[in-house]
Design an enzyme around this catalytic site. Structure first.
Site, PDB file in Angstrom:
ATOM      1  N   SER A  61      90.101  20.353  -2.590  1.00  0.00           N
ATOM      2  CA  SER A  61      89.871  20.708  -1.392  1.00  0.00           C
ATOM      3  C   SER A  61      88.345  20.735  -0.870  1.00  0.00           C
ATOM      4  O   SER A  61      87.963  21.036   0.222  1.00  0.00           O
ATOM      5  CB  SER A  61      90.269  22.361  -1.417  1.00  0.00           C
ATOM      6  OG  SER A  61      91.424  22.618  -1.181  1.00  0.00           O
ATOM      7  N   LYS A  64      87.613  18.814   2.031  1.00  0.00           N
ATOM      8  CA  LYS A  64      87.721  19.280   3.480  1.00  0.00           C
ATOM      9  C   LYS A  64      86.507  19.577   4.136  1.00  0.00           C
ATOM     10  O   LYS A  64      86.245  19.586   5.424  1.00  0.00           O
ATOM     11  CB  LYS A  64      88.409  20.682   3.357  1.00  0.00           C
ATOM     12  CG  LYS A  64      89.977  20.374   2.788  1.00  0.00           C
ATOM     13  CD  LYS A  64      90.499  21.745   2.415  1.00  0.00           C
ATOM     14  CE  LYS A  64      92.109  21.341   1.803  1.00  0.00           C
ATOM     15  NZ  LYS A  64      92.517  22.724   1.437  1.00  0.00           N
ATOM     16  N   TYR A 188      96.414  13.639   4.187  1.00  0.00           N
ATOM     17  CA  TYR A 188      95.933  15.080   3.504  1.00  0.00           C
ATOM     18  C   TYR A 188      95.647  14.919   2.061  1.00  0.00           C
ATOM     19  O   TYR A 188      94.874  15.126   1.188  1.00  0.00           O
ATOM     20  CB  TYR A 188      96.538  16.229   4.183  1.00  0.00           C
ATOM     21  CG  TYR A 188      96.451  17.447   3.338  1.00  0.00           C
ATOM     22  CD1 TYR A 188      95.304  18.210   3.569  1.00  0.00           C
ATOM     23  CD2 TYR A 188      97.456  17.805   2.201  1.00  0.00           C
ATOM     24  CE1 TYR A 188      94.718  19.207   2.681  1.00  0.00           C
ATOM     25  CE2 TYR A 188      96.855  19.196   1.489  1.00  0.00           C
ATOM     26  CZ  TYR A 188      95.943  19.855   1.770  1.00  0.00           C
ATOM     27  OH  TYR A 188      95.526  20.897   1.088  1.00  0.00           O
ATOM     28  N   TYR A 240      88.571  30.791   0.245  1.00  0.00           N
ATOM     29  CA  TYR A 240      89.532  31.191   0.698  1.00  0.00           C
ATOM     30  C   TYR A 240      89.567  32.814   0.519  1.00  0.00           C
ATOM     31  O   TYR A 240      88.416  33.309   1.056  1.00  0.00           O
ATOM     32  CB  TYR A 240      90.857  30.847  -0.364  1.00  0.00           C
ATOM     33  CG  TYR A 240      90.803  29.449  -0.337  1.00  0.00           C
ATOM     34  CD1 TYR A 240      91.067  28.692   0.667  1.00  0.00           C
ATOM     35  CD2 TYR A 240      90.529  28.803  -1.655  1.00  0.00           C
ATOM     36  CE1 TYR A 240      90.933  27.066   0.505  1.00  0.00           C
ATOM     37  CE2 TYR A 240      90.304  27.282  -1.856  1.00  0.00           C
ATOM     38  CZ  TYR A 240      90.535  26.680  -0.740  1.00  0.00           C
ATOM     39  OH  TYR A 240      90.422  25.233  -0.927  1.00  0.00           O
ATOM     40  N   VAL A 258      90.857  23.129  -6.122  1.00  0.00           N
ATOM     41  CA  VAL A 258      91.562  23.426  -7.429  1.00  0.00           C
ATOM     42  C   VAL A 258      91.499  22.504  -8.632  1.00  0.00           C
ATOM     43  O   VAL A 258      92.142  22.566  -9.603  1.00  0.00           O
ATOM     44  CB  VAL A 258      93.312  23.542  -7.059  1.00  0.00           C
ATOM     45  CG1 VAL A 258      93.432  24.893  -6.273  1.00  0.00           C
ATOM     46  CG2 VAL A 258      93.744  22.262  -6.380  1.00  0.00           C
TER      47      VAL A 258
HETATM   48  N1  GLN Z   1      95.463  19.414  -2.554  1.00  0.00           N
HETATM   49  C1  GLN Z   1      95.657  20.852  -2.722  1.00  0.00           C
HETATM   50  C2  GLN Z   1      96.691  21.605  -2.218  1.00  0.00           C
HETATM   51  O1  GLN Z   1      96.948  21.171  -0.953  1.00  0.00           O
HETATM   52  C3  GLN Z   1      94.220  21.538  -2.237  1.00  0.00           C
HETATM   53  C4  GLN Z   1      94.230  22.828  -2.650  1.00  0.00           C
HETATM   54  C5  GLN Z   1      92.696  23.389  -3.320  1.00  0.00           C
HETATM   55  O2  GLN Z   1      92.131  22.861  -3.622  1.00  0.00           O
HETATM   56  N2  GLN Z   1      92.579  24.525  -3.166  1.00  0.00           N
HETATM   57  O3  GLN Z   1      97.234  22.311  -2.665  1.00  0.00           O
END
Ligand code: GLN
Length: 306
Positions: A61, A64, A188, A240, A258
């Site tokens: 993530s 992003k 994505y 988050y 993650v």
């Molecule tokens: N690619 C992971 C997902 O879509 C990204 C989530 C994350 O890094 N928090 O679940």
């Protein structure tokens, strides 16, 4: 600075409670949790690292931040018709708010929001072209042509991505996506599967440290006001439903993934990347957060004061 970075590394090495590696993406489940890397880069590009700072990990993530930056470059403020900029207070992969809010995700960093951003970046291009563009941008901001996508991680996410597929279909049911769901998801999953080292990632964050310009290369990436706004979104939404806790403990704009990475920005001071694969219950790197807490304690870099 090198002494501080080394002492944080020594401290983290001795920690036994390292959190749990993400297991919903099989390819991430097999990463050794006993790894740790920390890199601090100053605006001029001076690098201080400890641990395995040249080991590649899945930025997930954290990508992003880069896709949001690109989408703002392409659409400007029109982007905010497609995604909000409020903290969600819900888990990164939650679907509950989407129904109440008619398929418009709360912010660009929760999964639904990042899927909407991927769609915005695509315009009417194929995923392949969009991914080439995303990689080009990440290589540009990091000033490193070697950065690439780990195809195994992307495939692994694709096979187990029912939740993300649900989010995308749900948004599509409100006619919020311009491209077919499968193509948006392909884009994505692949941008989440970019691999970087902490050294590359910290360098990639430099433009957010110096008002939109990477001082070490002299390239302007975004206008000043945009860098400031991206930092504010990272502070409010980058972790988050753990964003409040991160602001309280660390006090810097930050974005987690993650894969166990965190990119943190100390405006005017440094770009910081930390990686430790074990996650807390919310899905943010456990030791990564603790290391940043120590770093801010030692340096006084919290944006809220010493
Ligand atoms: N690619 C992971 C997902 O879509 C990204 C989530 C994350 O890094 N928090 O679940």
């Amino acid at each position: 600075m090198q002494n501080i970075v080394d002492s944080i590394y020594q401290e983290m090495r001795s920690r036994t409670d390292r959190g749990k590696v993400a297991n919903y993406i099989p390819q991430l489940a097999c990463v050794d949790p006993n790894q740790f890397a920390l890199t601090v880069v100053t605006p001029e590009g001076k690098v201080y690292s400890a641990g395995c700072a040249d080991t590649l990990f899945s930025i997930q993530s954290i990508s992003k931040v880069f896709t949001l930056t690109m989408a703002l470059g392409k659409l400007g403020d029109a982007l905010w018709a497609r995604v909000g900029r409020e903290p969600s207070g819900d888990p990164f992969n939650s679907i509950v708010q989407l129904e109440h809010e008619s398929g418009i995700p709360r912010n660009p960093f929760i999964n639904a929001g990042a899927i909407a951003i991927a769609d915005a970046i695509m315009g009417h291009n194929e995923p392949k072209e969009s991914l080439a563009e995303i990689l080009h941008f990440v290589r540009f901001v990091a000033n490193d042509e070697s950065i690439s996508i780990d195809e195994k991680v992307a495939q692994s996410e694709m096979m187990t991505g029912s939740r993300n597929a649900s989010l995308a279909h749900f948004m599509a049911s409100f006619e919020r996506l311009e491209n077919p769901v499968e193509k948006v998801l392909g884009t994505y999953f692949h941008h989440c599967s970019i691999s970087m080292t902490t050294e590359q990632l910290a360098k990639a964050g430099l433009f957010l440290v110096s008002n939109g310009t990477n001082q070490s290369t002299g390239s302007r990436v975004v206008p000043e006001h945009r860098a400031r706004r991206i930092n504010s979104l990272m502070l409010m939404c980058g972790h988050y439903d753990g964003s409040g806790e991160f602001a309280y403990r660390v006090g810097l704009p930050g974005k987690s993934g993650v894969g166990g990475g965190i990119l943190a920005i100390a405006p005017g001071k440094a770009s910081i990347a930390v990686w430790s694969p074990g996650l807390d219950k919310i899905g943010n790197s456990k030791l990564g957060t603790e290391a940043l807490e120590m770093l801010v304690h030692e340096t006084g870099w919290s944006i809220f004061g010493h």
